[in-house]
Design a protein around this motif. Structure first.
Motif, PDB file in Angstrom:
ATOM      1  N   ILE A 238       0.878  -1.168   0.000  1.00  0.00           N
ATOM      2  CA  ILE A 238       0.000   0.000   0.000  1.00  0.00           C
ATOM      3  C   ILE A 238       0.912   1.214   0.000  1.00  0.00           C
ATOM      4  N   ALA A 239       0.879   1.980  -1.088  1.00  0.00           N
ATOM      5  CA  ALA A 239       1.707   3.176  -1.213  1.00  0.00           C
ATOM      6  C   ALA A 239       0.888   4.399  -0.810  1.00  0.00           C
ATOM      7  N   LYS A 240       1.559   5.337  -0.120  1.00  0.00           N
ATOM      8  CA  LYS A 240       0.850   6.505   0.422  1.00  0.00           C
ATOM      9  C   LYS A 240       1.498   7.802  -0.042  1.00  0.00           C
ATOM     10  N   ASN A 241       0.685   8.868  -0.038  1.00  0.00           N
ATOM     11  CA  ASN A 241       1.199  10.175  -0.437  1.00  0.00           C
ATOM     12  C   ASN A 241       1.747  10.936   0.771  1.00  0.00           C
ATOM     13  N   LEU A 242       2.052  12.203   0.562  1.00  0.00           N
ATOM     14  CA  LEU A 242       2.660  13.010   1.618  1.00  0.00           C
ATOM     15  C   LEU A 242       1.765  13.163   2.841  1.00  0.00           C
ATOM     16  N   GLU A 243       0.456  13.087   2.641  1.00  0.00           N
ATOM     17  CA  GLU A 243      -0.483  13.238   3.745  1.00  0.00           C
ATOM     18  C   GLU A 243      -0.873  11.902   4.356  1.00  0.00           C
ATOM     19  N   GLY A 244      -0.191  10.831   3.938  1.00  0.00           N
ATOM     20  CA  GLY A 244      -0.460   9.508   4.496  1.00  0.00           C
ATOM     21  C   GLY A 244      -1.675   8.832   3.926  1.00  0.00           C
ATOM     22  N   GLU A 245      -2.195   9.341   2.805  1.00  0.00           N
ATOM     23  CA  GLU A 245      -3.378   8.734   2.186  1.00  0.00           C
ATOM     24  C   GLU A 245      -2.945   7.664   1.187  1.00  0.00           C
ATOM     25  N   PRO A 246      -3.590   6.500   1.180  1.00  0.00           N
ATOM     26  CA  PRO A 246      -3.214   5.455   0.230  1.00  0.00           C
ATOM     27  C   PRO A 246      -3.584   5.843  -1.192  1.00  0.00           C
ATOM     28  N   ILE A 247      -2.642   5.721  -2.116  1.00  0.00           N
ATOM     29  CA  ILE A 247      -2.897   6.098  -3.506  1.00  0.00           C
ATOM     30  C   ILE A 247      -2.571   4.971  -4.482  1.00  0.00           C
ATOM     31  N   GLU A 248      -2.106   3.834  -3.959  1.00  0.00           N
ATOM     32  CA  GLU A 248      -1.875   2.664  -4.812  1.00  0.00           C
ATOM     33  C   GLU A 248      -1.902   1.411  -3.963  1.00  0.00           C
ATOM     34  N   TYR A 249      -2.556   0.367  -4.481  1.00  0.00           N
ATOM     35  CA  TYR A 249      -2.446  -0.964  -3.871  1.00  0.00           C
ATOM     36  C   TYR A 249      -1.888  -1.893  -4.935  1.00  0.00           C
ATOM     37  N   ARG A 250      -0.852  -2.660  -4.560  1.00  0.00           N
ATOM     38  CA  ARG A 250      -0.155  -3.498  -5.529  1.00  0.00           C
ATOM     39  C   ARG A 250       0.087  -4.889  -4.958  1.00  0.00           C
ATOM     40  N   GLU A 251      -0.087  -5.891  -5.799  1.00  0.00           N
ATOM     41  CA  GLU A 251       0.266  -7.269  -5.465  1.00  0.00           C
ATOM     42  C   GLU A 251       1.299  -7.754  -6.465  1.00  0.00           C
ATOM     43  N   SER A 252       2.442  -8.185  -5.963  1.00  0.00           N
ATOM     44  CA  SER A 252       3.518  -8.689  -6.814  1.00  0.00           C
ATOM     45  C   SER A 252       3.713 -10.174  -6.540  1.00  0.00           C
ATOM     46  N   TYR A 253       3.802 -10.962  -7.598  1.00  0.00           N
ATOM     47  CA  TYR A 253       3.930 -12.416  -7.477  1.00  0.00           C
ATOM     48  C   TYR A 253       5.237 -12.865  -8.136  1.00  0.00           C
ATOM     49  N   GLY A 254       5.959 -13.750  -7.453  1.00  0.00           N
ATOM     50  CA  GLY A 254       7.179 -14.314  -8.006  1.00  0.00           C
ATOM     51  C   GLY A 254       7.352 -15.745  -7.539  1.00  0.00           C
ATOM     52  N   LEU A 255       8.129 -16.506  -8.259  1.00  0.00           N
ATOM     53  CA  LEU A 255       8.389 -17.894  -7.877  1.00  0.00           C
ATOM     54  C   LEU A 255       9.208 -17.936  -6.592  1.00  0.00           C
ATOM     55  N   ALA A 256       8.800 -18.802  -5.682  1.00  0.00           N
ATOM     56  CA  ALA A 256       9.471 -18.875  -4.384  1.00  0.00           C
ATOM     57  C   ALA A 256      10.942 -19.249  -4.510  1.00  0.00           C
ATOM     58  N   ASP A 257      11.298 -20.006  -5.535  1.00  0.00           N
ATOM     59  CA  ASP A 257      12.699 -20.417  -5.652  1.00  0.00           C
ATOM     60  C   ASP A 257      13.598 -19.271  -6.115  1.00  0.00           C
ATOM     61  N   LYS A 258      12.972 -18.136  -6.464  1.00  0.00           N
ATOM     62  CA  LYS A 258      13.753 -16.959  -6.823  1.00  0.00           C
ATOM     63  C   LYS A 258      13.905 -16.009  -5.627  1.00  0.00           C
ATOM     64  N   PHE A 259      13.287 -16.388  -4.514  1.00  0.00           N
ATOM     65  CA  PHE A 259      13.286 -15.524  -3.332  1.00  0.00           C
ATOM     66  C   PHE A 259      14.387 -15.971  -2.382  1.00  0.00           C
ATOM     67  N   SER A 260      15.241 -15.032  -1.999  1.00  0.00           N
ATOM     68  CA  SER A 260      16.359 -15.345  -1.110  1.00  0.00           C
ATOM     69  C   SER A 260      16.466 -14.263  -0.044  1.00  0.00           C
ATOM     70  N   TYR A 261      16.207 -14.638   1.205  1.00  0.00           N
ATOM     71  CA  TYR A 261      16.230 -13.677   2.303  1.00  0.00           C
ATOM     72  C   TYR A 261      17.622 -13.609   2.902  1.00  0.00           C
ATOM     73  N   GLU A 262      18.166 -12.397   2.941  1.00  0.00           N
ATOM     74  CA  GLU A 262      19.482 -12.204   3.538  1.00  0.00           C
ATOM     75  C   GLU A 262      19.528 -10.814   4.161  1.00  0.00           C
ATOM     76  N   ILE A 263      19.934 -10.709   5.403  1.00  0.00           N
ATOM     77  CA  ILE A 263      20.022  -9.419   6.073  1.00  0.00           C
ATOM     78  C   ILE A 263      21.169  -9.451   7.072  1.00  0.00           C
ATOM     79  N   ASN A 264      21.865  -8.325   7.169  1.00  0.00           N
ATOM     80  CA  ASN A 264      22.961  -8.221   8.121  1.00  0.00           C
ATOM     81  C   ASN A 264      22.453  -7.604   9.419  1.00  0.00           C
ATOM     82  N   ILE A 265      22.741  -8.249  10.538  1.00  0.00           N
ATOM     83  CA  ILE A 265      22.324  -7.746  11.849  1.00  0.00           C
ATOM     84  C   ILE A 265      23.567  -7.420  12.647  1.00  0.00           C
ATOM     85  N   ASN A 266      23.710  -6.155  12.989  1.00  0.00           N
ATOM     86  CA  ASN A 266      24.917  -5.714  13.711  1.00  0.00           C
ATOM     87  C   ASN A 266      24.597  -5.429  15.172  1.00  0.00           C
TER      88      ASN A 266
END
Length: 241
Positions: free
Chosen positions: A213-241
């Motif tokens: 849900i994308a919002k404008n400067l006043e915090g109002e929603p101006i777009e709703y989007r659903e993105s679909y991709g194959l799970a085998d293309k998804f790779s979660y990686e994050i650095n925690i310091n």
């Protein structure tokens, strides 16, 4: 003078902050153009420079404005490097990471939908613009996107063809309709039993679904989007310091 918000029981700097946000929204402010100086705002709203400074600092903290040393204060472009979609890793034929190209496949006007309209804070009867878009590397579809926009905000889109859209949608929204995406909230799901016509997957293949849900400067929603991709293309990686 400060009007409209003066009857609200909020601090004066908050009233100035709301006025500045309204100015940016109503005037389709160019992010390359510096805002008026704190003194100019103080003269406009008949408040002290200290009050304006506090309002501006609040907008900087909220990620709406950015101060550039020696140049002034500017409208800040949102940084979507932290989007969940960054966890889809795509390589070209030379094994280098690449950013997929966005291609609009269709654009239609559709009736309001209880679920979608509620996400966009719209009444049920309000019409929507529906966009189907793919993200591609070469001739391979890697992401399939379904996008819903309030027709009332994007009237001109009803006259456009898919080929008229640019690769980056958010700058295009702003240029064509004055709709500036300032922030977004994303949620990720793993789903099954869904076949996407653009991905060409089977029911046995797991998909990742990212809802935004994308919002404008006043915090109002101006777009709703659903993105679909194959799970085998998804790779979660994050650095925690």
């Amino acid at each position: 003078m400060i009007e409209n918000f003066s009857n609200l029981k909020i601090p004066r700097y908050e009233q100035v902050r709301l006025h500045i946000q309204k100015l940016l929204t109503n005037s389709n402010w160019d992010e390359k153009t510096p805002l008026p100086t704190e003194q100019e705002f103080a003269d406009r709203y008949q408040v002290s420079v200290g009050t304006v400074r506090k309002a501006v600092e609040k907008l900087v903290e909220e990620g709406i404005l950015i101060k550039k040393q020696g140049r002034g204060t500017f409208l800040k472009q949102p940084n979507f490097d932290s989007s969940l979609l960054r966890f889809f890793k795509f390589r070209d034929k030379d094994a280098c990471y690449v950013t997929p190209e966005g291609i609009v496949k269709s654009i239609t006007i559709v009736d309001g939908n209880d679920d979608i309209n509620s996400k966009l804070n719209l009444e049920r009867a309000q019409a929507l613009i529906h966009i189907e878009r793919t993200r591609m590397v070469g001739d391979k579809v890697l992401l399939s996107e379904k996008i819903w926009l309030p027709k009332s905000r994007y009237e001109i889109f009803a006259t456009l063809e898919p080929k008229d859209f640019e690769n980056l949608l958010y700058p295009f929204y702003y240029k064509q309709c004055g709709q500036f995406v300032s922030s977004a909230v994303e949620t990720l799901f793993f789903i099954t039993d869904y076949v996407d016509p653009y991905l060409g997957n089977t029911k046995n293949e797991n998909l990742v679904k990212v809802c935004r849900i994308a919002k404008n400067l006043e915090g109002e929603p101006i777009e709703y989007r659903e993105s679909y991709g194959l799970a085998d293309k998804f790779s979660y990686e994050i650095n925690i310091n």
